[in-house]
Design a protein around this motif. Structure first.
Motif, PDB file in Angstrom:
ATOM      1  N   TYR A   9       4.171   4.197   3.259  1.00  0.00           N
ATOM      2  CA  TYR A   9       3.913   2.912   2.615  1.00  0.00           C
ATOM      3  C   TYR A   9       3.827   1.793   3.649  1.00  0.00           C
ATOM      4  O   TYR A   9       4.307   1.901   4.783  1.00  0.00           O
ATOM      5  N   ALA A  10       3.211   0.686   3.220  1.00  0.00           N
ATOM      6  CA  ALA A  10       3.061  -0.497   4.074  1.00  0.00           C
ATOM      7  C   ALA A  10       3.114  -1.729   3.183  1.00  0.00           C
ATOM      8  O   ALA A  10       2.728  -1.670   2.007  1.00  0.00           O
ATOM      9  N   PHE A  11       3.588  -2.838   3.743  1.00  0.00           N
ATOM     10  CA  PHE A  11       3.544  -4.077   2.971  1.00  0.00           C
ATOM     11  C   PHE A  11       3.477  -5.278   3.905  1.00  0.00           C
ATOM     12  O   PHE A  11       3.865  -5.216   5.071  1.00  0.00           O
ATOM     13  N   ARG A  12       2.983  -6.359   3.367  1.00  0.00           N
ATOM     14  CA  ARG A  12       2.892  -7.643   4.053  1.00  0.00           C
ATOM     15  C   ARG A  12       3.291  -8.729   3.071  1.00  0.00           C
ATOM     16  O   ARG A  12       2.899  -8.695   1.903  1.00  0.00           O
ATOM     17  N   ALA A  13       4.045  -9.728   3.563  1.00  0.00           N
ATOM     18  CA  ALA A  13       4.423 -10.862   2.729  1.00  0.00           C
ATOM     19  C   ALA A  13       4.465 -12.105   3.605  1.00  0.00           C
ATOM     20  O   ALA A  13       4.965 -12.059   4.735  1.00  0.00           O
ATOM     21  N   VAL A  23       0.853  -1.190   0.000  1.00  0.00           N
ATOM     22  CA  VAL A  23       0.000   0.000   0.000  1.00  0.00           C
ATOM     23  C   VAL A  23       0.886   1.235   0.000  1.00  0.00           C
ATOM     24  O   VAL A  23       1.859   1.317   0.769  1.00  0.00           O
ATOM     25  N   LEU A  24       0.553   2.218  -0.842  1.00  0.00           N
ATOM     26  CA  LEU A  24       1.277   3.489  -0.907  1.00  0.00           C
ATOM     27  C   LEU A  24       0.278   4.629  -0.767  1.00  0.00           C
ATOM     28  O   LEU A  24      -0.690   4.721  -1.533  1.00  0.00           O
ATOM     29  N   ASN A  25       0.490   5.510   0.221  1.00  0.00           N
ATOM     30  CA  ASN A  25      -0.357   6.690   0.408  1.00  0.00           C
ATOM     31  C   ASN A  25       0.260   7.857  -0.349  1.00  0.00           C
ATOM     32  O   ASN A  25       1.277   8.419   0.072  1.00  0.00           O
ATOM     33  N   THR A  26      -0.340   8.237  -1.463  1.00  0.00           N
ATOM     34  CA  THR A  26       0.223   9.294  -2.311  1.00  0.00           C
ATOM     35  C   THR A  26      -0.048  10.684  -1.771  1.00  0.00           C
ATOM     36  O   THR A  26       0.479  11.661  -2.313  1.00  0.00           O
ATOM     37  N   GLU A  27      -0.866  10.808  -0.707  1.00  0.00           N
ATOM     38  CA  GLU A  27      -1.220  12.121  -0.178  1.00  0.00           C
ATOM     39  C   GLU A  27      -0.591  12.404   1.186  1.00  0.00           C
ATOM     40  O   GLU A  27      -0.921  13.403   1.811  1.00  0.00           O
ATOM     41  N   GLU A  32       5.011  -8.060   8.444  1.00  0.00           N
ATOM     42  CA  GLU A  32       4.254  -6.854   8.091  1.00  0.00           C
ATOM     43  C   GLU A  32       4.997  -5.614   8.564  1.00  0.00           C
ATOM     44  O   GLU A  32       5.494  -5.565   9.691  1.00  0.00           O
ATOM     45  N   MET A  33       5.058  -4.616   7.703  1.00  0.00           N
ATOM     46  CA  MET A  33       5.593  -3.303   8.054  1.00  0.00           C
ATOM     47  C   MET A  33       4.580  -2.244   7.626  1.00  0.00           C
ATOM     48  O   MET A  33       4.187  -2.195   6.459  1.00  0.00           O
ATOM     49  N   VAL A  34       4.150  -1.412   8.568  1.00  0.00           N
ATOM     50  CA  VAL A  34       3.192  -0.355   8.268  1.00  0.00           C
ATOM     51  C   VAL A  34       3.788   0.966   8.741  1.00  0.00           C
ATOM     52  O   VAL A  34       3.911   1.221   9.941  1.00  0.00           O
ATOM     53  N   LYS A  35       4.178   1.800   7.805  1.00  0.00           N
ATOM     54  CA  LYS A  35       4.757   3.101   8.143  1.00  0.00           C
ATOM     55  C   LYS A  35       3.693   4.019   8.738  1.00  0.00           C
ATOM     56  O   LYS A  35       2.493   3.801   8.595  1.00  0.00           O
TER      57      LYS A  35
END
Length: 553
Positions: free
Chosen positions: A440-444, A402-406, A464-467
């Protein structure tokens, strides 16, 4: 041959064959109806709809004949002493379902803050401990201090639902659930239905978790279109994970699902959402807090609008398959809502509006963030063994980004950035953009097995990493990182089916904070000044151990 009024001739043999076909069809319906009726009334606990499905699957009945049998069964059942319920002729089926989960949970959270708050090396301010006292030694804590919260408790979750299918492919459904309003949560908790035991035997509350209408607007062997409206689970409307949408949350609005089987083993799908996350009254000029010479007003309600495009493909029949999708989700009017509820000198709450939050925000003292999310997720399933202990056991690899563009673009109606810390948000006092890379955040991870029937098992693990400002923390998984953003860690889960209806499971969740500066700066401050959050609000480390047993019907 037999002549008709128009002079054409119809073969007598063809006429006899037609009558035989009709008779055979009636016999099939009669046999199917008698068989299902006998089984249904000899064991009322069984779902007769499932029996019909089996006959359709085995080719005894066609799809249309199966629907006719279901309708006839409902009519016959309504005449019995157990079925004195008046059902509309338009009702094709009614299904009741539910589940009860009992859980033992051990939870430990630790809040650790280094010297200074990351803004020019200023001294560490006071911290409030769980006991309500200030830091060790009065108002001056030592160079490093911790606030540890440790709990073990027993919880339960109860859910009950009904699904009614009407003619013309219309479905109505709802699910009631415990609302998580006692010791461990607020009333109507959006992301949890858990109730904690040990509250003096108080009566627990039930809330509406879902209530929806579904219309299968179009369907054939290759193309399907479904429309949803009301309150429904996010993962029933789109392809997603609980990193973005907690599995217990019932989103509100409308959704459309379209799929097209473009090739025998390839299916394209498009899902769209139109949700309402914040409903507020428009406010007249001059009725709210004023800053820099003007009044603020809410222009519109808060919506989440977006969609995703994806594809599913079977590479090797019953052995290797995959799915991938990309989506864009715009959280609209959040800036207006945030501006109407805060000023750089303090907070003013109007009309119940609650801004979305990032950066570990909890409570009423945090900035409202802007969110426009791009997400990409996918999975690959492989079933390598057809014999032996691992026969037909799937191995699934999955990921979600996930990428937050705002992130970092909040500003008031004059263009000035809001949520100011020393008037410099999103910069600290030494000029560093503190959220430049926090969006940004990602999970694998990987899953082995598929726990659906008696004797089946499932192992699941992921990183999981969630900024801090990657996504709003009201809607994501309520357990990982204590439900906040700004975390990284692992989840390990194991499930075993004792019976088709009864499962046991255990989970370990181990998460740490990512950026202590973010915790310190953004924090839960009522005036958005350089103060830290109270120490029992922000978790820097969290560990959960959960042991579950669940039954369902």
């Amino acid at each position: 041959m037999r002549a008709t009024a128009e002079g054409a001739a119809i073969p007598l043999k063809a006429n006899k064959n037609k009558r035989k076909i009709e008779q055979m069809k009636k016999m099939k319906l009669a046999v199917g109806l008698m068989a299902i009726t006998a089984m249904a009334f000899s064991a009322m606990a069984q779902d007769s709809g499932a029996l019909v499905d089996q006959l359709v699957k085995k080719g005894v009945l066609s799809d249309q004949e199966g629907e006719e049998v279901r309708a006839e069964l409902l009519k016959e059942f309504s005449k019995t002493s157990a079925g004195k319920v008046n059902l509309s002729d338009s009702v094709k089926s009614i299904k009741l379902s539910g589940d009860l989960r009992l859980r033992y949970e051990y939870r430990k959270t630790e809040n650790s803050y280094p010297v200074g708050d990351g803004i020019g090396g200023s001294p560490a301010p006071t911290a409030t401990f769980n006991t309500g006292t200030t830091g060790v030694g009065g108002n001056t804590p030592p160079n490093a201090y911790q606030n540890v919260a440790e709990q073990s408790h027993t919880r339960y979750r109860l859910r009950f639902g009904l699904t009614t299918k009407f003619a013309k492919d219309v479905e109505f459904g709802f699910r009631l659930a415990t609302s998580g309003n006692n010791t461990m949560g607020a009333a109507g908790n959006a992301t949890s239905s858990n109730m904690t035991l040990g509250d003096g035997f108080m009566k627990d509350s039930i809330g509406i978790e879902t209530a929806y209408l579904k219309w299968n607007a179009y369907k054939d062997s290759d193309v399907k279109l479904t429309v949803l409206g009301g309150k429904f689970y996010a993962n029933d409307a789109i392809y997603t994970s609980n990193m973005l949408w907690d599995g217990d949350i019932g989103v509100e609005g409308t959704a459309q699902k379209f799929s097209w089987k473009v090739l025998p083993k390839t299916e394209l799908f498009i899902n769209t959402l139109q949700l309402v996350y914040n409903n507020v009254n428009e406010m007249a000029v001059g009725t709210t807090a004023t800053d820099i010479g003007h009044s603020w007003r809410v222009e519109d309600d808060g919506y989440i609008l977006g969609g995703q495009l994806g594809v599913k493909h079977e590479f090797i029949e019953k052995t290797l398959s995959g799915k991938v999708a990309g989506g864009y989700w715009m959280y609209t009017n959040e800036q207006d809502i945030a501006n109407a509820n805060q000023s750089p000198t303090g907070w003013t709450w109007n009309n119940g509006a609650v801004p979305l939050r990032g950066g570990n925000a909890v409570g009423s003292g945090n900035i409202g963030m802007e969110f426009a999310l791009i997400d990409v997720l996918g999975e690959v399933e492989y079933i390598p063994f057809k014999d032996g202990v691992l026969a037909n056991v799937p191995f699934t690899v999955f990921g979600h980004y996930v990428l937050n563009t705002e992130a970092g673009f909040e500003s008031d109606q004059s263009g000035r950035q809001i949520g100011a810390i020393d008037g410099n948000w999103p910069y600290n006092s030494v000029g560093d953009n503190i959220i430049a890379d926090e969006n940004y955040a990602f999970r694998a991870g990987m899953k082995v097995g598929h726990a659906k029937k008696k004797g089946q098992w499932e192992l699941n693990g992921y990183y999981e990493m969630v900024k801090s400002d990657a996504l709003p923390d009201q809607f994501n998984d309520s357990d990982n990182g204590n439900g906040f953003t700004n975390h990284e860690g692992i989840t390990l889960e194991a499930t075993y089916m004792l019976q088709d209806y009864w499962s046991v499971g255990v989970a370990l969740k181990e998460y740490d904070w990512l950026n202590p500066t973010e915790n310190n700066i953004i924090g839960n401050s009522s005036t958005l000044t350089q103060t830290r959050p109270t120490a029992n609000n922000i978790a820097s480390q969290s560990r959960y151990i959960q042991v579950d047993t669940s039954v369902k019907f």
